[in-house]
Design an enzyme around this catalytic site. Structure first.
Site, PDB file in Angstrom:
ATOM      1  N   HIS A  74       0.860  -1.175   0.000  1.00 47.93           N
ATOM      2  CA  HIS A  74       0.000   0.000   0.000  1.00 47.93           C
ATOM      3  C   HIS A  74       0.898   1.226   0.000  1.00 47.93           C
ATOM      4  O   HIS A  74       2.045   1.167   0.463  1.00 47.93           O
ATOM      5  CB  HIS A  74      -0.908   0.032   1.242  1.00 47.93           C
ATOM      6  N   GLU A  85      -4.095  -4.157  -4.646  1.00 47.61           N
ATOM      7  CA  GLU A  85      -5.559  -4.183  -4.616  1.00 47.61           C
ATOM      8  C   GLU A  85      -6.091  -2.764  -4.443  1.00 47.61           C
ATOM      9  O   GLU A  85      -6.773  -2.455  -3.467  1.00 47.61           O
ATOM     10  CB  GLU A  85      -6.069  -5.127  -3.506  1.00 47.61           C
TER      11      GLU A  85
END
Length: 349
Positions: free
Chosen positions: A240, A278
């Site tokens: 992330h 994601e």
């Protein structure tokens, strides 16, 4: 074991028919066209150490448009055993050559800590079995000069001294829109403590010329929530990102930090074959950046808190397509070589 970084990183630059290594040496360069280069070692005694050679090789391959560097002359002889043993140079029909795809998989130039030679031992996790993870590194993880910024990008393991910076970034409305982790400093202290003690997570700070600008969360995919969404390989990794500083945005910066972070993850664990992401399926700009950076879109799926896109970057694609370079440069010079097809005499005439 950390390497000696007293003089790291030595920088080099191409200057016409020479490669100039700062405060060390000048190497003679011959450009044969079609991505073919020949490089001669300096004849001065003691001028050519491994660090000098790696600086010169990086300067010639940082832009992604060279296919092979042939090492000419006998002055390479003292270094050749080390270069060949590490796979930095490969023995071809035309003699020893350095290929970008092999050079950039050698951690010596960019990582001050050796990759953990850790055994694969299995344990049960939330989504089936996963390997026991190596102890997490601390301190400086990665360092690279970014030629189009003329700045040094570093990655370091986050520690307690980064709490206030992390707290400020997370409460920036621009960041909070996507990261969704606003809160008090005590909330953020607890958040980071959880990550720092979790074997599958590694929080990282990115800097440019010593100035903190980004926060990254690196994770092993099998025991992460993404592990329930696809058949994760044992050493797949995900990440992330939070860009904390407003003035470190835009294509010049994305093309610096994105491939550098991917490069670090591939170097840190040679068994990692895929890097996963994601992002929100609605985050069009991030998806565009990932596509330009070599990530393939696999499919969309639902987390409890968002509709996500599953994206993947394969190790072979990263190195063979030379994705550390800016997208608008090089990529696919007329002759492309890999360990499966080393240069021949016919290629070199």
């Amino acid at each position: 074991m950390p390497r000696d970084l007293t003089s790291y990183p030595i920088r080099a630059r191409r200057d016409g028919s020479s490669v100039l290594v700062e405060n060390h040496a000048s190497l003679q360069l011959y450009d044969l066209g079609g991505g073919r280069l020949e490089l001669s070692a300096p004849q001065e005694e003691g001028a050519m150490g491994l660090d000098v050679a790696l600086a010169a090789f990086e300067a010639l391959t940082n832009h992604g448009d060279e296919s092979a560097i042939r090492l000419t002359g006998t002055d390479w002889t003292p270094l050749l055993p080390d270069l060949l043993a590490k796979g930095i140079a490969l023995q071809a029909e035309i003699g020893p050559v350095v290929l970008p795809a092999s050079l950039w998989q050698a951690a010596d130039r960019w990582c001050p800590q050796d990759a953990a030679n850790y055994p694969t031992l299995w344990q049960q996790g939330p989504h089936g079995r996963h390997p026991i993870r190596p102890p997490k590194p601390t301190g400086l993880l990665y360092q690279r000069h970014i030629p189009w910024l003329d700045q040094v990008l570093t990655l370091r393991a986050l520690d307690h001294s980064d709490l206030e910076t992390f707290h400020r970034w997370q409460n920036d409305p621009r960041v909070a829109e996507f990261f969704e982790e606003t809160g008090t400093i005590e909330h953020h202290r607890a958040y980071l403590e959880t990550l720092m003690t979790d074997p599958h997570m590694l929080p990282v700070i990115g800097t440019l010329d010593g100035r903190d600008f980004a926060y990254f969360e690196l994770y092993w995919a099998r025991e992460n929530r993404i592990g329930a969404q696809y058949d994760a390989a044992p050493w797949d990794r995900g990440w992330h990102v939070l860009i904390g500083e407003e003035n470190v945005r835009g294509a010049d910066y994305v093309t610096a930090w994105l491939p550098s972070l991917m490069h670090y993850m591939f170097l840190a664990e040679p068994r990692t074959q895929s890097l996963m992401g994601e992002p929100k399926a609605s985050h069009a700009q991030q998806l565009k950046n990932l596509s330009r950076g070599g990530f393939a879109h696999i499919r969309e799926f639902d987390f409890s808190h968002k509709r996500a896109s599953l994206v993947q970057l394969e190790r072979q694609h990263f190195f063979e397509a030379r994705l550390w370079a800016r997208p608008e440069t090089g990529r696919g010079a007329p002759l492309c070589f890999s360990p499966a097809r080393l240069p021949t005499t016919g290629d070199w005439t």
